[in-house]
Design a protein around this motif. Structure first.
Motif, PDB file in Angstrom:
ATOM      1  N   THR A 169      19.624  14.811  -4.113  1.00 46.17           N
ATOM      2  CA  THR A 169      19.758  15.693  -5.040  1.00 46.17           C
ATOM      3  C   THR A 169      19.881  17.206  -4.623  1.00 46.17           C
ATOM      4  N   VAL A 170      18.883  17.443  -3.560  1.00 47.02           N
ATOM      5  CA  VAL A 170      18.583  18.938  -3.109  1.00 47.02           C
ATOM      6  C   VAL A 170      19.557  19.093  -1.480  1.00 47.02           C
ATOM      7  N   ILE A 171      20.025  17.883  -1.410  1.00 42.19           N
ATOM      8  CA  ILE A 171      21.162  18.077   0.105  1.00 42.19           C
ATOM      9  C   ILE A 171      22.248  18.774  -0.155  1.00 42.19           C
ATOM     10  N   ASP A 172      22.975  19.749   0.581  1.00 46.09           N
ATOM     11  CA  ASP A 172      24.377  20.176   0.509  1.00 46.09           C
ATOM     12  C   ASP A 172      25.458  19.070   0.520  1.00 46.09           C
ATOM     13  N   PRO A 173      26.416  19.166   0.041  1.00 45.96           N
ATOM     14  CA  PRO A 173      27.418  18.253  -0.249  1.00 45.96           C
ATOM     15  C   PRO A 173      28.081  17.649   1.286  1.00 45.96           C
ATOM     16  N   HIS A 174      28.161  18.445   2.223  1.00 45.82           N
ATOM     17  CA  HIS A 174      28.528  17.833   3.541  1.00 45.82           C
ATOM     18  C   HIS A 174      27.493  16.959   4.101  1.00 45.82           C
ATOM     19  N   MET A 175      26.103  17.490   4.021  1.00 41.14           N
ATOM     20  CA  MET A 175      24.944  16.696   4.746  1.00 41.14           C
ATOM     21  C   MET A 175      24.719  15.314   3.890  1.00 41.14           C
ATOM     22  N   LYS A 176      24.977  15.356   2.481  1.00 41.52           N
ATOM     23  CA  LYS A 176      25.093  14.240   1.630  1.00 41.52           C
ATOM     24  C   LYS A 176      25.960  13.107   2.232  1.00 41.52           C
ATOM     25  N   TRP A 177      27.325  13.404   2.687  1.00 39.10           N
ATOM     26  CA  TRP A 177      28.057  12.607   3.298  1.00 39.10           C
ATOM     27  C   TRP A 177      27.557  11.934   4.529  1.00 39.10           C
ATOM     28  N   VAL A 178      27.008  12.976   5.322  1.00 37.65           N
ATOM     29  CA  VAL A 178      26.513  12.337   6.684  1.00 37.65           C
ATOM     30  C   VAL A 178      25.392  11.670   6.472  1.00 37.65           C
ATOM     31  N   LEU A 179      24.544  11.923   5.561  1.00 35.43           N
ATOM     32  CA  LEU A 179      23.177  11.068   5.430  1.00 35.43           C
ATOM     33  C   LEU A 179      23.696   9.728   4.890  1.00 35.43           C
ATOM     34  N   ARG A 180      24.567   9.732   3.891  1.00 38.95           N
ATOM     35  CA  ARG A 180      24.910   8.331   3.414  1.00 38.95           C
ATOM     36  C   ARG A 180      25.468   7.382   4.435  1.00 38.95           C
ATOM     37  N   SER A 181      26.453   8.129   5.403  1.00 34.48           N
ATOM     38  CA  SER A 181      27.035   7.301   6.490  1.00 34.48           C
ATOM     39  C   SER A 181      25.818   6.781   7.254  1.00 34.48           C
ATOM     40  N   GLN A 182      24.734   7.623   7.698  1.00 32.69           N
ATOM     41  CA  GLN A 182      23.725   7.295   8.584  1.00 32.69           C
ATOM     42  C   GLN A 182      22.970   6.098   8.039  1.00 32.69           C
ATOM     43  N   LEU A 183      22.778   6.221   6.607  1.00 28.48           N
ATOM     44  CA  LEU A 183      21.778   5.166   5.952  1.00 28.48           C
ATOM     45  C   LEU A 183      22.568   3.780   5.870  1.00 28.48           C
ATOM     46  N   LYS A 184      23.847   4.069   5.898  1.00 28.16           N
ATOM     47  CA  LYS A 184      24.539   2.547   5.834  1.00 28.16           C
ATOM     48  C   LYS A 184      24.643   2.242   7.444  1.00 28.16           C
ATOM     49  N   GLN A 185      24.711   3.055   8.568  1.00 26.79           N
ATOM     50  CA  GLN A 185      24.539   2.303   9.770  1.00 26.79           C
ATOM     51  C   GLN A 185      23.292   1.711  10.191  1.00 26.79           C
TER      52      GLN A 185
END
Length: 357
Positions: A169-185
């Motif tokens: 919720t408090v993460i900026d849009p670009h970092m959201k995409w990065v962190l989602r990808s890292q969680l999947k990895q």
């Protein structure tokens, strides 16, 4: 990791509930398989966080039983369940450094210091916090603090499950995409059982293998992103998934035909004779609505250009219909609409009807 079984789980926040409307969580019978990546998706107040907190042990359900790998844990604490949970807002130690925040849950379990250092450094790199390892958390921004909170949930390799309650919720849009990808990895690498709560369909559909759609305290559909898009089992799933959501209009049905006002729409199959619902609706996503010079007369009310395509809004027999068309596609001066049979769904009292051959 654990296989999590929810057996007839219900929860009410008031004493002595007497009717279904008194329950924030009406009844859940579902299994989260060992090593699965799940998203609980739905609007605010639908019961997502209630279910997550029951799994973690922060809430004890009013009714029902919870099992981890066949062992009942309904009355056990979060610590006894060996759960890691990441909340919507950062939960960290401001006086500690970033490194020590991540090391704390490992040191608290007497993990050897060499393993602590290795896991913390891996997590610092994964969350983009390596350059801040020696900084105290107090002076960091909200999104940096939330990355620490995420890291504390990810640094442990021995947990039964990792639970996320709208963590970006408090993460900026670009970092959201990065962190989602890292969680999947991370999920692919370690096979954690992960349950991720969100009201954002993009987060759910890009993170999870199985999306659990919740509405009004109930699970209305569990499926892959493709299944939710192509075959919504409930009209709410059609509304909620997609941008814009599925068109849903009232119809009357006779055999293989549906009547929308004075117009006839051919269905891709026959309606079962056992279907005697009081309300019948046709559902079709905007991607399956065609604009042409043949079909049902329509009046265009608005055209939205959103870059890669346009959304055409039209009035058809007194009902709103949205269609997605290519950015440079010609819109007829006297438009008609037609529905691609592959995208037609029929609903009886909001639930999808399987059409016959």
């Amino acid at each position: 990791m654990a296989r999590i079984e929810c057996n007839h789980i219900r929860h009410a926040y008031t004493a002595n509930p007497t009717s279904p409307k008194d329950y924030a969580l009406k009844e859940v019978n579902h299994v989260f398989e060992d090593g699965g990546a799940y998203a609980l998706l739905g609007p605010s107040g639908c019961g997502k966080t209630t279910l997550l907190n029951i799994i973690s042990g922060l809430l004890q359900p009013s009714h029902g039983e919870l099992r981890f790998d066949g062992r009942e844990v309904t009355n056990l604490s979060t610590q006894e369940r060996n759960i890691a949970q990441v909340f919507q807002f950062p939960v960290i130690y401001d006086t500690m450094t970033v490194y020590d925040n991540l090391a704390f849950p490992l040191r608290n379990r007497s993990v050897p210091e060499a393993d602590v250092d290795r896991r913390v450094r891996e997590t610092l790199e994964m969350t983009g916090l390596a350059d801040m390892a020696k900084r105290r958390a107090r002076g960091l921004t909200a999104d940096q603090k939330q990355k620490i909170s995420l890291g504390r949930g990810l640094v442990r390799h021995d947990v039964n499950a990792i639970l996320f309650d709208e963590p970006l919720t408090v993460i900026d849009p670009h970092m959201k995409w990065v962190l989602r990808s890292q969680l999947k990895q991370l999920h692919r690498r370690f096979g954690y059982t992960m349950v991720y709560v969100t009201h954002d369909q993009t987060e759910a559909l890009t993170f999870a293998e199985q999306v659990v759609v919740m509405y009004d305290g109930e699970i209305v559909q569990i499926g892959t992103p493709a299944e939710l898009f192509e075959r919504p089992k409930h009209t709410f799933v059609g509304y909620f998934i997609g941008s814009p959501g599925m068109n849903v209009v009232p119809v009357s049905v006779d055999g293989r035909s549906a009547r929308l006002g004075g117009q006839t729409i051919e269905l891709p199959g026959a309606v079962p004779s056992s279907n005697g619902a009081g309300r019948t609706e046709l559902g079709v996503r905007p991607e399956y609505v065609r604009l042409s010079e043949n079909g049902i007369p329509a009046t265009i009310t608005k055209v939205e250009d959103i870059g890669r395509h346009r959304v055409v809004h039209a009035n058809v027999e007194g009902h709103h219909i949205a269609a997605i068309v290519a950015e440079h596609a010609e819109i007829p001066a006297d438009p008609k609409i037609a529905f691609d049979p592959a995208g037609i769904n029929l609903y009886a009292d909001s639930w999808r009807v399987e059409l016959g051959g």
